[in-house]
Design a protein around this motif. Structure first.
Motif, PDB file in Angstrom:
ATOM      1  N   GLU A 159       0.829  -1.207   0.000  1.00  0.00           N
ATOM      2  CA  GLU A 159       0.000   0.000   0.000  1.00  0.00           C
ATOM      3  C   GLU A 159       0.867   1.262   0.000  1.00  0.00           C
ATOM      4  N   HIS A 160       2.011   1.223   0.659  1.00  0.00           N
ATOM      5  CA  HIS A 160       2.944   2.355   0.627  1.00  0.00           C
ATOM      6  C   HIS A 160       3.480   2.541  -0.792  1.00  0.00           C
ATOM      7  N   TRP A 161       3.835   1.444  -1.435  1.00  0.00           N
ATOM      8  CA  TRP A 161       4.303   1.502  -2.831  1.00  0.00           C
ATOM      9  C   TRP A 161       3.218   2.093  -3.732  1.00  0.00           C
ATOM     10  N   LEU A 162       1.998   1.603  -3.569  1.00  0.00           N
ATOM     11  CA  LEU A 162       0.907   2.067  -4.416  1.00  0.00           C
ATOM     12  C   LEU A 162       0.609   3.543  -4.170  1.00  0.00           C
ATOM     13  N   ALA A 163       0.640   3.971  -2.911  1.00  0.00           N
ATOM     14  CA  ALA A 163       0.402   5.386  -2.608  1.00  0.00           C
ATOM     15  C   ALA A 163       1.426   6.273  -3.321  1.00  0.00           C
ATOM     16  N   ASN A 164       2.677   5.832  -3.368  1.00  0.00           N
ATOM     17  CA  ASN A 164       3.706   6.589  -4.090  1.00  0.00           C
ATOM     18  C   ASN A 164       3.417   6.635  -5.581  1.00  0.00           C
ATOM     19  N   LYS A 165       2.931   5.522  -6.126  1.00  0.00           N
ATOM     20  CA  LYS A 165       2.598   5.493  -7.553  1.00  0.00           C
ATOM     21  C   LYS A 165       1.401   6.398  -7.836  1.00  0.00           C
ATOM     22  N   ILE A 166       0.411   6.404  -6.970  1.00  0.00           N
ATOM     23  CA  ILE A 166      -0.750   7.281  -7.147  1.00  0.00           C
ATOM     24  C   ILE A 166      -0.310   8.742  -7.129  1.00  0.00           C
ATOM     25  N   ASN A 167       0.561   9.095  -6.204  1.00  0.00           N
ATOM     26  CA  ASN A 167       1.071  10.472  -6.133  1.00  0.00           C
ATOM     27  C   ASN A 167       1.832  10.831  -7.410  1.00  0.00           C
ATOM     28  N   TYR A 168       2.642   9.899  -7.889  1.00  0.00           N
ATOM     29  CA  TYR A 168       3.410  10.118  -9.123  1.00  0.00           C
ATOM     30  C   TYR A 168       2.489  10.312 -10.316  1.00  0.00           C
ATOM     31  N   ILE A 169       1.501   9.437 -10.464  1.00  0.00           N
ATOM     32  CA  ILE A 169       0.580   9.520 -11.603  1.00  0.00           C
ATOM     33  C   ILE A 169      -0.231  10.811 -11.543  1.00  0.00           C
ATOM     34  N   SER A 170      -0.722  11.155 -10.356  1.00  0.00           N
ATOM     35  CA  SER A 170      -1.509  12.373 -10.188  1.00  0.00           C
ATOM     36  C   SER A 170      -0.687  13.623 -10.523  1.00  0.00           C
ATOM     37  N   LYS A 171       0.570  13.612 -10.124  1.00  0.00           N
ATOM     38  CA  LYS A 171       1.431  14.784 -10.313  1.00  0.00           C
ATOM     39  C   LYS A 171       1.834  14.979 -11.773  1.00  0.00           C
ATOM     40  N   PHE A 172       2.101  13.880 -12.478  1.00  0.00           N
ATOM     41  CA  PHE A 172       2.691  13.993 -13.813  1.00  0.00           C
ATOM     42  C   PHE A 172       1.741  13.608 -14.942  1.00  0.00           C
ATOM     43  N   LEU A 173       0.464  13.366 -14.634  1.00  0.00           N
ATOM     44  CA  LEU A 173      -0.493  13.019 -15.682  1.00  0.00           C
ATOM     45  C   LEU A 173      -0.547  14.129 -16.727  1.00  0.00           C
ATOM     46  N   PRO A 174      -0.202  13.831 -17.981  1.00  0.00           N
ATOM     47  CA  PRO A 174      -0.165  14.867 -19.027  1.00  0.00           C
ATOM     48  C   PRO A 174      -1.567  15.142 -19.584  1.00  0.00           C
ATOM     49  N   THR A 175      -2.249  16.073 -18.984  1.00  0.00           N
ATOM     50  CA  THR A 175      -3.678  16.267 -19.255  1.00  0.00           C
ATOM     51  C   THR A 175      -3.985  16.908 -20.612  1.00  0.00           C
ATOM     52  N   ASP A 176      -2.948  17.371 -21.334  1.00  0.00           N
ATOM     53  CA  ASP A 176      -3.214  17.999 -22.633  1.00  0.00           C
ATOM     54  C   ASP A 176      -3.040  17.037 -23.801  1.00  0.00           C
ATOM     55  N   LEU A 177      -2.933  15.757 -23.531  1.00  0.00           N
ATOM     56  CA  LEU A 177      -2.788  14.770 -24.602  1.00  0.00           C
ATOM     57  C   LEU A 177      -4.137  14.482 -25.266  1.00  0.00           C
ATOM     58  N   PRO A 178      -4.119  13.981 -26.520  1.00  0.00           N
ATOM     59  CA  PRO A 178      -5.369  13.635 -27.206  1.00  0.00           C
ATOM     60  C   PRO A 178      -6.161  12.561 -26.457  1.00  0.00           C
ATOM     61  N   ARG A 179      -7.458  12.755 -26.415  1.00  0.00           N
ATOM     62  CA  ARG A 179      -8.367  11.787 -25.816  1.00  0.00           C
ATOM     63  C   ARG A 179      -9.261  11.225 -26.914  1.00  0.00           C
ATOM     64  N   GLY A 180      -9.867  10.087 -26.636  1.00  0.00           N
ATOM     65  CA  GLY A 180     -10.769   9.492 -27.613  1.00  0.00           C
ATOM     66  C   GLY A 180     -11.310   8.171 -27.119  1.00  0.00           C
ATOM     67  N   PHE A 181     -11.802   7.380 -28.048  1.00  0.00           N
ATOM     68  CA  PHE A 181     -12.440   6.093 -27.787  1.00  0.00           C
ATOM     69  C   PHE A 181     -11.346   5.062 -27.529  1.00  0.00           C
ATOM     70  N   ILE A 182     -11.198   4.624 -26.273  1.00  0.00           N
ATOM     71  CA  ILE A 182     -10.197   3.618 -25.950  1.00  0.00           C
ATOM     72  C   ILE A 182     -10.863   2.351 -25.421  1.00  0.00           C
ATOM     73  N   HIS A 183     -10.162   1.242 -25.589  1.00  0.00           N
ATOM     74  CA  HIS A 183     -10.639  -0.050 -25.082  1.00  0.00           C
ATOM     75  C   HIS A 183     -10.526  -0.100 -23.566  1.00  0.00           C
ATOM     76  N   GLY A 184      -9.352   0.270 -23.049  1.00  0.00           N
ATOM     77  CA  GLY A 184      -9.160   0.391 -21.613  1.00  0.00           C
ATOM     78  C   GLY A 184      -8.668  -0.853 -20.897  1.00  0.00           C
ATOM     79  N   ASP A 185      -8.622  -2.010 -21.591  1.00  0.00           N
ATOM     80  CA  ASP A 185      -8.233  -3.259 -20.920  1.00  0.00           C
ATOM     81  C   ASP A 185      -7.556  -4.182 -21.933  1.00  0.00           C
ATOM     82  N   LEU A 186      -6.486  -3.681 -22.553  1.00  0.00           N
ATOM     83  CA  LEU A 186      -5.857  -4.399 -23.664  1.00  0.00           C
ATOM     84  C   LEU A 186      -4.852  -5.431 -23.155  1.00  0.00           C
TER      85      LEU A 186
END
Length: 311
Positions: A159-186
């Motif tokens: 859970e400590h490892w995952l909390a660090n990953k969540i913080n990393y993803i939240s901080k560096f998520l590149p929100t200006d990238l193209p979005r669209g129709f994705i499968h989501g579970d490839l």
């Protein structure tokens, strides 16, 4: 263990009447975490009957609309069957039911392939299809769901490892990238081959209107791991195939490692919750640790090396 629905001869008679098909036999097949599935045999066609034990009528209706959209664009995936009165969804014992035509073949998990370019091409073709109305704008087991694993107290180190990953993803998520129709579970079990050729991508239950690069990260994590490591040839082939149909921007290309780590972290959290909390299974309860190790290994690949690997 999850509890799944059983069907009876009476249920089969109801289904036969509603769909105007003659069913000669039915066989339970491996079920998903929220579904019960059966293979139905008729004189001329085979079908997959899915009873949605853990989904609402609204959710299943949206899924049917996604599959209908894909059919209208000629995309190779499961085809929804309609009842005699044109309805894509019925109910059995209050649970939503969907009937689809059966697709022959084996999954990528069952039989590895030498060339992963066709997988990339299939993903790119999906990303060129306009987003269906009503798709969620967040991934169903993305950041919001990942945080549910924190505080469970089963494995504090994880859970400590995952909390660090969540913080990393939240901080560096590149929100200006193209979005669209994705499968989501490839993942490998959602990619179907027939006679050595890619036949379909199936199971669109996690499709959403999200970052296109997430699908590529999900595909690298879900199909390109070999002996616990990211296989560079498979990954390069997949991205090369994708770019043969749809060019990546430099920013998207630079984000693929990030999204591969995101996808790996998300699935590890899903395993942690699914097999230790929601549907405890002794044989699968440590799958989250295996996913975390693979994810951490991908995270530790130097960025320049990762980009060179993509070609």
């Amino acid at each position: 263990m999850a509890k799944y629905t059983q069907i009876t001869d009476q249920d089969i008679r109801i289904i036969s009447k509603r769909y105007r098909i003659k069913i000669n036999d039915f066989t339970p097949i491996e079920a998903g975490e929220a579904n019960s599935s059966f293979l139905l045999d008729s004189d001329t066609t085979r079908y997959i009957l899915t009873i949605c034990d853990g989904k609402s009528l609204s959710d299943v209706t949206k899924l049917s609309e996604v599959l209908i959209r894909l059919a209208n664009y000629g995309y190779p995936t499961s085809r929804v069957c309609f009842t005699a009165d044109g309805t894509p969804i019925i109910k059995l014992d209050g649970k939503p039911v969907m009937l689809k035509t059966w697709l022959p073949g084996t999954t990528l998990r069952d039989r590895e392939q030498d060339d992963y370019c066709p997988i990339g091409k299939a993903i790119a073709k999906l990303h060129n299809i306009p987003v269906p109305d009503g798709l969620p704008g967040d991934h169903p087991y993305g950041l919001a769901n990942m945080s549910n694993a924190i505080g469970q107290g089963i494995d504090c180190e994880y859970e400590h490892w995952l909390a660090n990953k969540i913080n990393y993803i939240s901080k560096f998520l590149p929100t200006d990238l193209p979005r669209g129709f994705i499968h989501g579970d490839l993942f490998a079990d959602n990619i179907l081959y027939h006679q050595g050729e890619p036949a379909a991508i199936i199971d669109f239950e996690d499709s959403c209107n999200y970052y296109l690069a997430f699908d590529l990260g999900s595909a690298l994590y879900g199909t390109c791991i070999k002996n616990g490591k990211l296989d560079f040839k498979r990954s390069r082939d997949l991205i090369t195939g994708y770019q043969g149909v749809k060019r990546l921007t430099e920013q998207e290309r630079g984000s693929i490692q990030f999204f591969t780590v995101y996808a790996g972290s998300a699935i590890s959290a899903w395993y942690y919750l699914a097999y230790n909390i929601y549907h405890p299974e002794k044989t699968k309860r440590i799958k989250y640790t295996q996913s975390a190790r693979v994810t951490e290994d991908i995270s530790n690949i130097p960025k320049d090396e990762f980009l060179r690997m993509l070609g």
